[in-house]
Design an enzyme around this catalytic site. Structure first.
Site, PDB file in Angstrom:
ATOM      1  N   ASP A  40       0.860  -1.183   0.000  1.00 31.64           N
ATOM      2  CA  ASP A  40       0.000   0.000   0.000  1.00 31.64           C
ATOM      3  C   ASP A  40       0.895   1.232   0.000  1.00 31.64           C
ATOM      4  O   ASP A  40       2.091   1.155   0.321  1.00 31.64           O
ATOM      5  CB  ASP A  40      -0.917   0.010   1.233  1.00 31.64           C
ATOM      6  CG  ASP A  40      -0.147  -0.052   2.541  1.00 31.64           C
ATOM      7  OD1 ASP A  40       0.783  -0.891   2.642  1.00 31.64           O
ATOM      8  OD2 ASP A  40      -0.449   0.722   3.462  1.00 31.64           O
ATOM      9  N   GLU A  54      -0.023  -0.939   5.669  1.00 28.34           N
ATOM     10  CA  GLU A  54       1.036  -0.398   6.511  1.00 28.34           C
ATOM     11  C   GLU A  54       0.878   1.097   6.737  1.00 28.34           C
ATOM     12  O   GLU A  54       1.024   1.595   7.864  1.00 28.34           O
ATOM     13  CB  GLU A  54       2.417  -0.695   5.892  1.00 28.34           C
ATOM     14  CG  GLU A  54       3.591  -0.523   6.847  1.00 28.34           C
ATOM     15  CD  GLU A  54       4.175   0.881   6.914  1.00 28.34           C
ATOM     16  OE1 GLU A  54       4.888   1.167   7.887  1.00 28.34           O
ATOM     17  OE2 GLU A  54       3.912   1.698   6.000  1.00 28.34           O
TER      18      GLU A  54
END
Lengths: 464, 464
Positions: free
Chosen positions: B91, B156
């Site tokens: 991400d 994250e």
């Protein structure tokens, strides 16, 4: 009445996203469309219409945007009658349904007698009420009691860019035959009692930019070793006003007109139900507890509001960014006899003093992006008396004689350039929420407002 | 090497807008697509891949969003070899070309040996470098010197939502055979000299909401009589940190580990050209003038950054709004031995004290939306020595032994839950600009990083 007019037209007008604040080409196109539609409506009414090309606007970022035309229109030219010029604007504040609108801001939606939509009360509804009033005389095949002129612009919410030059140029042409100027671009101070407005505050809009570099930082990688622009900006904005609303810029109150006993009495005469006002505003507690203090702090004392920050993280979620360059925005509402240039100097000096004490390595730039004068009128002019009589006829009551905390700079401009009497005859109720989410005009205000303007024409014919 | 891998794959991966920070369904869809593409790549490599369903996430506004799956993958199962588990995330932070990107953030673009794109260095590039290294052994038809496991997540940047529960659950299953955990999710502190990281800061992310009502006000109509939420918020944010970067929350420094002479010496040993660092950062002046002070304030002292404000006016232009409800966002980078819960209490108490002194009628709510622990490791573990030797082999130099000011909470989490040695082997250069506009990874770093991981496998096989 012409079936093209009335509420259906307000719905059509609200549907046009004529936002003059956000400087994007798509909104500018909508503004041009709005002005063309209005010109068409006025032509349909039988007016001679001129759409004046206003050139283009240079933005701070170098972008150039076209300014929508100003409409000048005339209806009737009888030298034995008085001539009333109506000013209105058809641009609106930004509106985004995601900001908390319960209905689509660009779809006029009636709920419990309230017509919700951006521009419904500010200022598309009142412009149409005036047009409807003229249209009513047409529909009844009656002569208009007064000659009517219109000046309709599309940049009011962006500071009426270039309008002043046009008024200056038309001073001895379009405005030469005008006796009175009527503006209907503010609100009553109650939900049911009409008002006449004889003064407005001005506005100085400031940006303060703090820049480290033109790129953001990651707070993990750089947090702890930077003069962070947001820390500087928050300190700068925090130095402007205290928690009691008192402005902390040195000298800012020096030119505020002294308060007289006579003036205090005018506030006492005004009916304002504080409980109702607080409820309709949905505010738990104001800074002041008495009617007089509240009216004075809205009308005759300056105020400072912090509007927001450009360049920082403004979305939902948790972004760990150190913004590299941020622009704080605030404005000061000016009152007689504050001077725009003096205020600009005071604010700039103050921010420079605060910033220099921080020993920051960032760069700070203060700019006044708008400077609009306050205005105050003579309430014994003919049209003030005519407006009072029209209100008695339509509403069966005396109006509140009020000032307005908002800025309607063209009132001051007409007074100074054209030297004609200016009156503000608001139609909207105190809770209309202009500039905010869920702006509305009551159906009742819209219809009674149309009647009021028609009655005003008749009273003007008698008194002139 | 597999033609599907290498730079072309990085281009494909960067093109996927796997933004986990902005909680919109369209970004969530992209995240799911990203994880599916990565699972496919690992399967193609011959790994046994499990995509673990992570359920959904309840946002503060009541919205529910699905969490992208976590990929668990295994390659090789030889009990005579060591097992290295690689953690990475796919991400990314938000990116919008309008915010100052010189190229489309989602189109990997090479300029002068630099590969620009969101996620290029954080963390898609390093994940692919590891995959490329494994792929190289495959292409040469050589046995892998170590057993490899992958744990790859997609949340994250949003605080690794739900990852901890998964690691807890897999502690005695997926992680049972793991000897070492490698993470490559931070940067060197120079442009050319590689580094090994043995500690990171934590992060406590706060929101402070100030609310008058859920609707904005017009500054003309209400300016002067309100406790304006922005004035409250600016005062609250302004109370957090002084102009020298010192955090003003009482007690916040109490648990910071005392500084020893030995520790100071480790900072002295690090090569950091302050002039080059300042130039590459494009910062005119830091808060501190010596290398040691700068390293300590990035690594071993907490820092506080103000990220922005939600709900205020954040667009270009001049909107005369008094925001009715605003949310300030800031975070504190935590260091050993600060405790997340203690910091939460200290910050909340401090803001409540500041707010109560203002006698504001607004409502204030303080929330800690993320609380991530700091981490510090034992640098004499086998894999630290292996990483050093691999760096000597590929780069011909000793690494900088560094800590990182950023937060990699999974380092602390793996250490606490799985009880395995964790090492951070960064690949990107100091000027990669992760989280900011124009994020990039150098072509050289991407290729040498792939070699470094391959050499690391070989060294691990020898030392284990």
């Amino acid at each position: 009445m012409d079936p093209k007019l009335g509420r259906m037209t307000l719905k059509e007008w609200v549907a046009i996203k004529s936002d003059s604040v956000q400087p994007m080409p798509r909104f500018r196109q909508e503004l041009f469309r709005m002005m063309a539609v209005a010109a068409d409506t006025l032509q349909h009414l039988g007016a001679r219409v001129t759409s004046v090309d206003m050139g283009s606007q240079q933005l701070p970022d170098g972008q150039s945007l076209p300014i929508p035309p100003v409409i000048l229109a005339e209806l009737g030219n009888d030298p034995t009658k008085g001539t009333v010029c109506f000013y209105g604007h058809l641009d609106v504040q930004p509106a985004d349904q995601g900001d908390g609108w319960l209905t689509d801001p660009y779809v006029l939606t009636e709920v419990d007698g309230k017509l919700y939509g951006r521009g419904a009360t500010d200022n598309k509804g009142p412009v149409l009420a005036w047009i409807n009033a003229v249209s009513a005389f047409r529909a009844l095949e009656q002569d208009l009691p007064v000659n009517i002129k219109f000046i309709i612009e599309g940049m009011e919410e962006a500071g009426s860019v270039a309008l002043e030059e046009l008024v200056e140029k038309e001073k001895n042409r379009f405005f030469s035959g005008v006796d009175y100027i009527v503006i209907s671009d503010n609100l009553w101070i109650s939900q049911r009692k009409p008002a006449i407005t004889y003064g407005t505050r001005g506005n100085s809009y400031f940006t303060v930019e703090v820049k480290c570099r033109d790129q953001d930082f990651h707070s993990g990688t750089f947090g702890g070793i930077l003069h962070e622009p947001m820390a500087d900006l928050v300190a700068l904005l925090g130095s402007l006003v205290d928690s009691s609303g008192h402005i902390l810029v040195p000298g800012i109150y020096d030119e505020v007109a002294p308060l007289t006993e006579e003036e205090i009495n005018t506030y006492k005469a005004i009916h304002l139900d504080l409980e109702e006002y607080r409820n309709s505003s949905r505010v738990e507690k104001f800074l002041f507890d008495t009617k007089e203090e509240i009216l004075m702090h809205l009308w005759r004392y300056p105020s400072l509001s912090i509007h927001g920050i450009e360049g920082a993280f403004d979305e939902p979620g948790a972004k760990t960014v150190i913004p590299g360059q941020v622009i704080g925005k605030f404005s000061i509402r000016l009152v007689p006899h504050m001077n725009v240039s003096v205020v600009e100097k005071q604010v700039t000096q103050h921010l420079e003093d605060v910033f220099s004490k921080r020993n920051s390595s960032n760069k700070m730039v203060v700019s006044m992006t708008l400077g609009l004068h306050p205005w105050i009128a003579n309430i014994n002019d003919t049209q003030y008396l005519a407006a009072k009589r029209a209100i008695r006829t339509v509403f069966g009551t005396e109006p509140d004689m009020i000032r307005d905390g908002s800025t309607i700079p063209i009132a001051k401009m007409f007074q100074e350039i054209v030297h004609k009497s200016v009156v503000l005859i608001p139609l909207g109720a105190v809770d209309d929420g202009e500039h905010s989410q869920n702006e509305k005009i009551n159906r009742w205000n819209y219809i009674e407002g149309t009647k009021l303007f028609a009655a005003f024409f008749l009273e003007m014919a008698q008194l002139h």
